[in-house]
Design an enzyme around this catalytic site. Structure first.
Site, PDB file in Angstrom:
ATOM      1  N   ASP A   8       0.874  -1.180   0.000  1.00  0.00           N
ATOM      2  CA  ASP A   8       0.000   0.000   0.000  1.00  0.00           C
ATOM      3  C   ASP A   8       0.910   1.229   0.000  1.00  0.00           C
ATOM      4  O   ASP A   8       2.139   1.121  -0.154  1.00  0.00           O
ATOM      5  CB  ASP A   8      -1.009  -0.037   1.160  1.00  0.00           C
ATOM      6  CG  ASP A   8      -0.365   0.156   2.532  1.00  0.00           C
ATOM      7  OD1 ASP A   8       0.885   0.265   2.602  1.00  0.00           O
ATOM      8  OD2 ASP A   8      -1.105   0.201   3.527  1.00  0.00           O
ATOM      9  N   CYS A  64       3.053  -3.299   4.038  1.00  0.00           N
ATOM     10  CA  CYS A  64       2.206  -2.167   4.436  1.00  0.00           C
ATOM     11  C   CYS A  64       2.905  -1.477   5.601  1.00  0.00           C
ATOM     12  O   CYS A  64       4.132  -1.618   5.754  1.00  0.00           O
ATOM     13  CB  CYS A  64       0.786  -2.619   4.762  1.00  0.00           C
ATOM     14  SG  CYS A  64       0.631  -3.764   6.143  1.00  0.00           S
ATOM     15  N   THR A  66       2.655  -1.998   8.913  1.00  0.00           N
ATOM     16  CA  THR A  66       3.112  -2.976   9.911  1.00  0.00           C
ATOM     17  C   THR A  66       3.293  -4.379   9.364  1.00  0.00           C
ATOM     18  O   THR A  66       3.872  -5.235  10.036  1.00  0.00           O
ATOM     19  CB  THR A  66       2.055  -3.090  11.033  1.00  0.00           C
ATOM     20  OG1 THR A  66       0.823  -3.520  10.433  1.00  0.00           O
ATOM     21  CG2 THR A  66       1.859  -1.759  11.751  1.00  0.00           C
ATOM     22  N   GLY A  67       2.727  -4.664   8.212  1.00  0.00           N
ATOM     23  CA  GLY A  67       2.680  -6.022   7.670  1.00  0.00           C
ATOM     24  C   GLY A  67       1.469  -6.797   8.182  1.00  0.00           C
ATOM     25  O   GLY A  67       1.103  -7.835   7.625  1.00  0.00           O
ATOM     26  N   ILE A  68       0.835  -6.283   9.217  1.00  0.00           N
ATOM     27  CA  ILE A  68      -0.230  -7.049   9.876  1.00  0.00           C
ATOM     28  C   ILE A  68      -1.525  -7.051   9.057  1.00  0.00           C
ATOM     29  O   ILE A  68      -2.136  -8.105   8.846  1.00  0.00           O
ATOM     30  CB  ILE A  68      -0.484  -6.502  11.292  1.00  0.00           C
ATOM     31  CG1 ILE A  68       0.764  -6.713  12.154  1.00  0.00           C
ATOM     32  CG2 ILE A  68      -1.679  -7.198  11.934  1.00  0.00           C
ATOM     33  CD1 ILE A  68       0.708  -6.003  13.500  1.00  0.00           C
ATOM     34  N   GLY A  69      -1.932  -5.885   8.600  1.00  0.00           N
ATOM     35  CA  GLY A  69      -3.165  -5.824   7.804  1.00  0.00           C
ATOM     36  C   GLY A  69      -3.059  -6.683   6.557  1.00  0.00           C
ATOM     37  O   GLY A  69      -4.000  -7.421   6.209  1.00  0.00           O
ATOM     38  N   HIS A  97       8.934 -24.701   8.810  1.00  0.00           N
ATOM     39  CA  HIS A  97       7.866 -25.450   9.488  1.00  0.00           C
ATOM     40  C   HIS A  97       6.468 -25.181   8.947  1.00  0.00           C
ATOM     41  O   HIS A  97       5.613 -26.059   9.007  1.00  0.00           O
ATOM     42  CB  HIS A  97       7.886 -25.136  10.985  1.00  0.00           C
ATOM     43  CG  HIS A  97       9.050 -25.744  11.710  1.00  0.00           C
ATOM     44  ND1 HIS A  97       9.192 -25.703  13.072  1.00  0.00           N
ATOM     45  CD2 HIS A  97      10.139 -26.416  11.236  1.00  0.00           C
ATOM     46  CE1 HIS A  97      10.321 -26.326  13.421  1.00  0.00           C
ATOM     47  NE2 HIS A  97      10.917 -26.741  12.328  1.00  0.00           N
ATOM     48  N   HIS A 132       6.121 -31.807   9.558  1.00  0.00           N
ATOM     49  CA  HIS A 132       5.425 -30.534   9.329  1.00  0.00           C
ATOM     50  C   HIS A 132       4.428 -30.618   8.170  1.00  0.00           C
ATOM     51  O   HIS A 132       3.528 -29.801   8.072  1.00  0.00           O
ATOM     52  CB  HIS A 132       6.436 -29.418   9.089  1.00  0.00           C
ATOM     53  CG  HIS A 132       7.404 -29.291  10.222  1.00  0.00           C
ATOM     54  ND1 HIS A 132       7.022 -28.858  11.469  1.00  0.00           N
ATOM     55  CD2 HIS A 132       8.712 -29.620  10.311  1.00  0.00           C
ATOM     56  CE1 HIS A 132       8.057 -28.888  12.280  1.00  0.00           C
ATOM     57  NE2 HIS A 132       9.094 -29.349  11.603  1.00  0.00           N
TER      58      HIS A 132
END
Ligand code: RB5
Length: 146
Positions: A8, A64, A66-69, A97, A132
Site C-alpha cells: 500500500d 504495508c 506494519t505487515g499485519i493488515g 515449518h 510438518h
C-alpha cells in the site's frame, strides 16, 4: 519461482528497494501495485494472494505499515499461508515449518537493511517437510471446513 509483490502507500518505497534486490538476483518479479498512490491494503493483498494460490511454487511479498493488515487479508484466501516477518528466526522457521508462501513486512517497523535480509532468508529457506507436512495439510483442511 516467481515473486508476486504488492504494497500500500505506506510500503511503496520499501517495495521499490525489494524489487531492486530481486532484480539484482535475476528473480522474476510481478509487481501488483500500488505505485505510491493511497490504496486500501486488502485490495492489494487480494491480488497477490490469489496469484500465489493459483501458482504453487511461486511466493509473495506484501508490504504495508506494519505487515499485519496485509497478512490478515491475505490469509483469507484459500491456499495462502502468509506470515508477518519481523526477525530472522521467525522468517526462517515460517519457511521450514509452516511452508509460508507469502511474507508480510512492515515498512514502518523495519529498516531497509533488515527487510532485505529477511527477504533473502524467506527466498532461500526450503520447507522442511516431514512431520510438518501433516500440520500444513491440517491448515489446508481448515480452509475447507469454514
Ligand atoms: C496505512 O496507514 C496502514 O494502516 C497500513 O499500511 C497497515 O499498517 C495496516 O495494517
Amino acid at each position: 519461482m516467481k515473486i508476486w509483490i504488492g504494497c500500500d502507500h505506506a510500503g511503496y518505497e520499501r517495495k521499490q528497494e525489494v524489487i531492486a534486490m530481486l532484480n539484482a538476483r535475476n528473480i522474476e518479479v510481478k509487481d501488483c501495485g500500488c505505485n505510491g498512490e493511497r490504496v486500501d491494503y486488502p485490495l492489494i493483498a487480494k491480488v497477490v494472494g490469489k496469484a500465489v494460490a493459483a501458482n504453487p511454487g511461486d511466493r509473495g511479498i506484501l508490504i504495508c505499515g506494519t505487515g499485519i493488515g496485509m497478512s490478515i487479508a491475505a490469509n483469507k484466501i484459500r491456499g495462502v499461508r502468509a506470515s508477518v516477518c519481523a526477525d530472522a528466526f521467525s522468517t526462517k522457521y515460517t519457511r521450514l515449518h509452516n511452508d509460508a508462501n507469502i511474507m508480510c513486512m512492515g515498512a514502518r517497523t523495519l529498516g531497509g537493511g533488515v527487510a532485505l535480509e529477511l527477504v533473502e532468508i524467506f527466498l532461500d529457506t526450503p520447507f522442511e517437510g516431514g512431520r510438518h507436512e501433516a500440520r500444513v495439510h491440517m491448515i489446508t483442511e481448515l480452509e475447507q471446513e469454514w
